[in-house]
Design an enzyme around this catalytic site. Structure first.
Site, PDB file in Angstrom:
ATOM      1  CE  LYS A  17     -13.874  22.357 -18.762  1.00  0.00           C
ATOM      2  NZ  LYS A  17     -14.516  23.062 -17.661  1.00  0.00           N
TER       3      LYS A  17
HETATM    4  N1  PMP Z   1     -18.450  27.603 -16.870  1.00  0.00           N
HETATM    5  C1  PMP Z   1     -17.268  27.150 -16.451  1.00  0.00           C
HETATM    6  C2  PMP Z   1     -16.207  28.113 -16.054  1.00  0.00           C
HETATM    7  C3  PMP Z   1     -17.038  25.759 -16.380  1.00  0.00           C
HETATM    8  O1  PMP Z   1     -15.858  25.286 -15.958  1.00  0.00           O
HETATM    9  C4  PMP Z   1     -18.074  24.872 -16.746  1.00  0.00           C
HETATM   10  C5  PMP Z   1     -17.860  23.384 -16.639  1.00  0.00           C
HETATM   11  N2  PMP Z   1     -17.289  22.863 -17.805  1.00  0.00           N
HETATM   12  C6  PMP Z   1     -19.286  25.401 -17.199  1.00  0.00           C
HETATM   13  C7  PMP Z   1     -19.440  26.775 -17.238  1.00  0.00           C
HETATM   14  C8  PMP Z   1     -20.405  24.523 -17.659  1.00  0.00           C
HETATM   15  O2  PMP Z   1     -20.087  23.940 -18.893  1.00  0.00           O
HETATM   16  P1  PMP Z   1     -20.651  22.516 -19.311  1.00  0.00           P
HETATM   17  O3  PMP Z   1     -22.116  22.582 -19.194  1.00  0.00           O
HETATM   18  O4  PMP Z   1     -20.208  22.351 -20.714  1.00  0.00           O
HETATM   19  O5  PMP Z   1     -20.054  21.527 -18.390  1.00  0.00           O
END
Ligand code: PMP
Length: 306
Positions: free
Chosen positions: A155
């Site tokens: 991220k």
């Molecule tokens: N894809 C992206 C690009 C994101 O930013 C997120 C949010 N964190 C997600 C998927 C979903 O991930 P999570 O369920 O861990 O929040």
């Protein structure tokens, strides 16, 4: 109102958590972050942080890709977060944002020989997408970042220009959300959330090798679908037109939670209403995150003393 932040090793008033415009991460996007939700449980007068340690484990994995060596364990970061949120005293749903960033004030794009800082803040937060029971999505003209150029499983702050381009294009075209394809034309995910389709009662979601962020909600949904609804779940590449013929489609993520998709590229999905499987998963998800499902209580970290 947000009053505090964890900044340079301690909890300080939010006004004191400031960085210089020369900061490396501000100039080059050399940071990584997390998005964590805490849910207010009115009956218990308790705030539950969902999958707290798992988010920090991903945070540390993201940081390693950026050649960071942070002096915290996931458990220690979880403790600091509980302390910060408790100090805020929130009695409502809250979003927690940890960041790790290259903090040097100098010119020069690189990852090595730089200092890393961790900062955390928490702020009240509700819905991310307004139409949670029937969002309208459009396939983006922007492609998802590729692992060999900008790693999608980390991220990385700078990587979110990809999400921003897709989200804004979708919004300006009248959609609630974007669906982004990989360079080879398979469905990857939404602009900031993972995606599932349902075909003949089978849940299908792109594999981690299709440039998705390895979502924590995605993993939770897979587990709940298998354990609680007895559904078959497949992780495999999805073609664009499978979106149009799916019985049900939904987005999931910490921010969006579970959002049913009613239309994609102006084609109605299923009946155009939230379908039975998405409805069941969504109801289950909200019970679990609020700490109302005793079986999954260990996924929720209480903020206040019990
Ligand atoms: N894809 C992206 C690009 C994101 O930013 C997120 C949010 N964190 C997600 C998927 C979903 O991930 P999570 O369920 O861990 O929040």
């Amino acid at each position: 109102m947000t009053q505090f932040a964890f900044f340079k090793g301690q909890i300080v008033p939010i006004e004191d958590a400031k960085i210089s415009i020369m900061t490396h991460a501000f100039n080059y996007g050399t940071g990584c972050f997390e998005g964590i939700r805490a849910y207010w449980n009115e009956d218990e007068e308790q705030l539950y942080i969902f999958k707290l340690v798992e988010h920090y484990e991903r945070f540390l994995r993201s940081s390693r890709i950026l050649l960071m060596n942070l002096p915290f364990s996931a458990e220690r970061l979880a403790e600091i977060t509980v302390e910060l949120v408790r100090k805020e005293g929130y009695r409502e749903d809250t979003y927690i944002r940890p960041l790790a960033y290259k903090s040097d004030e100098l010119i020069g794009v690189r990852l090595h020989n730089l200092h890393d800082e961790v900062a955390i803040f928490a702020t009240p937060f509700g819905r991310y997408i307004e139409s949670e029971e029937g969002a309208r999505a459009g396939v983006s003209s922007w492609r998802r970042i590729e692992d060999n150029s900008v790693p999608a499983r980390s991220k990385i702050t700078g990587a979110y220009i990809n999400s921003a381009l897709a989200k804004t294009e979708a919004a300006l075209n009248g959609f609630d959300e974007a669906i982004v394809l990989t360079e080879d034309g398979h469905v990857s995910e939404g602009s900031a959330e993972n995606l599932f389709i349902v075909r003949d009662r089978v849940l299908i979601t792109p594999p981690v090798t299709d440039n998705i962020l390895e979502g924590i909600t995605r993993k939770v949904i897979i587990e709940l679908a298998r354990q609680e609804l007895g559904l078959e779940v497949m992780e495999r590449s999805i073609d664009r037109t499978e979106l149009y013929v799916a019985d049900e489609v939904f987005f999931c993520g910490t921010g969006v939670q579970v959002v049913a998709v009613a239309q994609i590229d102006h084609r109605t999905i299923g009946t155009g209403q939230i379908g039975p499987i998405v409805k069941a998963l969504r109801d289950l998800y909200f019970q679990v995150v609020r700490g109302q499902a005793s079986k999954y209580r260990a996924w929720c970290t209480p903020v206040y003393a019990v």
